[in-house]
Design a protein around this motif. Structure first.
Motif, short mmCIF file in Angstrom:
data_model
loop_
_atom_site.label_atom_id
_atom_site.label_comp_id
_atom_site.label_asym_id
_atom_site.label_seq_id
_atom_site.Cartn_x
_atom_site.Cartn_y
_atom_site.Cartn_z
N GLY A 1 -9.36 5.44 -5.94
CA GLY A 1 -8.05 4.83 -6.16
C GLY A 1 -6.92 5.83 -5.97
N VAL A 2 -7.09 7.05 -6.47
CA VAL A 2 -6.07 8.08 -6.31
C VAL A 2 -5.90 8.44 -4.84
CG1 VAL A 2 -5.54 10.50 -6.81
CG2 VAL A 2 -6.34 9.00 -8.63
N LYS A 3 -7.02 8.59 -4.12
CA LYS A 3 -6.95 8.91 -2.69
C LYS A 3 -6.26 7.77 -1.92
CE LYS A 3 -11.01 11.84 -2.62
NZ LYS A 3 -12.40 12.00 -2.18
N GLY A 4 -6.59 6.52 -2.28
CA GLY A 4 -5.96 5.38 -1.62
C GLY A 4 -4.47 5.34 -1.87
N ALA A 5 -4.05 5.65 -3.10
CA ALA A 5 -2.62 5.66 -3.42
C ALA A 5 -1.90 6.77 -2.66
CB ALA A 5 -2.42 5.84 -4.92
N MET A 6 -2.54 7.91 -2.49
CA MET A 6 -1.93 9.01 -1.73
C MET A 6 -1.77 8.63 -0.26
SD MET A 6 -3.88 12.23 -3.55
CE MET A 6 -3.45 13.35 -2.25
N ILE A 7 -2.77 7.99 0.31
CA ILE A 7 -2.69 7.56 1.71
C ILE A 7 -1.61 6.49 1.87
CG2 ILE A 7 -3.94 6.34 3.53
CD1 ILE A 7 -6.48 7.82 2.53
N PHE A 8 -1.55 5.54 0.93
CA PHE A 8 -0.53 4.50 0.99
C PHE A 8 0.87 5.11 0.89
CE2 PHE A 8 2.22 1.41 -1.20
CZ PHE A 8 2.16 0.36 -0.28
N GLY A 9 1.07 6.06 -0.01
CA GLY A 9 2.36 6.72 -0.15
C GLY A 9 2.76 7.47 1.11
N ALA A 10 1.81 8.16 1.72
CA ALA A 10 2.10 8.89 2.96
C ALA A 10 2.49 7.92 4.08
CB ALA A 10 0.90 9.72 3.37
N LEU A 11 1.81 6.77 4.16
CA LEU A 11 2.16 5.78 5.18
C LEU A 11 3.56 5.20 4.95
CD1 LEU A 11 -1.20 3.82 5.62
CD2 LEU A 11 -0.06 5.29 7.29
N MET A 12 3.90 4.93 3.69
CA MET A 12 5.23 4.38 3.38
C MET A 12 6.34 5.39 3.72
SD MET A 12 5.05 1.29 2.43
CE MET A 12 3.68 1.01 3.52
N ILE A 13 6.12 6.65 3.41
CA ILE A 13 7.11 7.68 3.75
C ILE A 13 7.24 7.80 5.26
CG2 ILE A 13 7.55 10.17 3.68
CD1 ILE A 13 6.44 10.15 0.84
N GLY A 14 6.12 7.74 5.97
CA GLY A 14 6.16 7.79 7.44
C GLY A 14 6.92 6.61 8.03
N LEU A 15 6.67 5.40 7.50
CA LEU A 15 7.40 4.22 7.99
C LEU A 15 8.89 4.32 7.68
CD1 LEU A 15 4.99 1.28 7.15
CD2 LEU A 15 5.85 1.91 9.39
N MET A 16 9.22 4.80 6.49
CA MET A 16 10.63 4.94 6.12
C MET A 16 11.33 5.93 7.06
SD MET A 16 12.40 6.36 2.65
CE MET A 16 11.88 8.01 3.06
N LEU A 17 10.70 7.06 7.33
CA LEU A 17 11.30 8.04 8.25
C LEU A 17 11.45 7.45 9.65
CD1 LEU A 17 9.53 11.34 7.20
CD2 LEU A 17 11.94 10.75 6.93
N PHE A 18 10.47 6.68 10.09
CA PHE A 18 10.55 6.06 11.41
C PHE A 18 11.75 5.13 11.49
CE2 PHE A 18 9.56 2.35 14.06
CZ PHE A 18 9.48 2.98 15.30
N PHE A 19 11.93 4.26 10.49
CA PHE A 19 13.03 3.30 10.52
C PHE A 19 14.38 4.00 10.37
CE2 PHE A 19 9.77 0.07 9.36
CZ PHE A 19 9.95 -0.72 10.48
N VAL A 20 14.46 5.01 9.53
CA VAL A 20 15.72 5.73 9.34
C VAL A 20 16.12 6.45 10.62
CG1 VAL A 20 16.78 7.68 8.14
CG2 VAL A 20 15.57 5.93 6.85
N LEU A 21 15.19 7.12 11.24
CA LEU A 21 15.50 7.85 12.47
C LEU A 21 15.77 6.90 13.63
CD1 LEU A 21 12.98 10.80 12.22
CD2 LEU A 21 15.44 10.84 11.79
N ASP A 22 15.07 5.77 13.65
CA ASP A 22 15.28 4.80 14.73
C ASP A 22 16.64 4.13 14.62
OD1 ASP A 22 14.38 3.38 17.04
OD2 ASP A 22 14.08 1.62 15.76
N ASN A 23 17.09 3.83 13.40
CA ASN A 23 18.39 3.19 13.21
C ASN A 23 19.53 4.17 13.30
OD1 ASN A 23 17.29 0.67 12.84
ND2 ASN A 23 17.14 0.88 10.63
N GLY A 24 19.27 5.45 13.20
CA GLY A 24 20.33 6.45 13.22
C GLY A 24 20.70 6.95 14.61
#
Length: 79
Positions: free
Chosen positions: A21-44
């Motif tokens: 569960g901890v490993k899954g949460a870490m992977i999910f968090g990393a994916l969310m941060i990656g998606l957020m950076l993608f959208f922020v950089l794409d819109n900027g």
């Protein structure tokens, strides 16, 4: 104080669901941060096509309107 039974293999088997569960949460968090950076950089990036198609009209005395300040100086109310 240390634990009386330090059988690491047994402890690893007992804690396997929690560790997954901890490993899954870490992977999910990393994916969310990656998606957020993608959208922020794409819109900027640069200007959009809609911004590039603006037309400016020359200001004439008929179309120039001075904005009215709704707050009277000296009052504390700004409805």
């Amino acid at each position: 104080m240390s634990a009386p039974d330090t059988n690491t293999e047994k402890q690893e088997r007992r804690h396997k669901p929690a560790l997954l569960g901890v490993k899954g949460a870490m992977i999910f968090g990393a994916l969310m941060i990656g998606l957020m950076l993608f959208f922020v950089l794409d819109n900027g990036r640069g200007t959009d096509e809609t911004e590039a198609v603006t037309t400016e009209q020359p200001a004439t005395s008929d179309t120039t309107v001075t904005p009215v300040d709704p707050v009277v100086p000296g009052t504390n109310e700004s409805n």
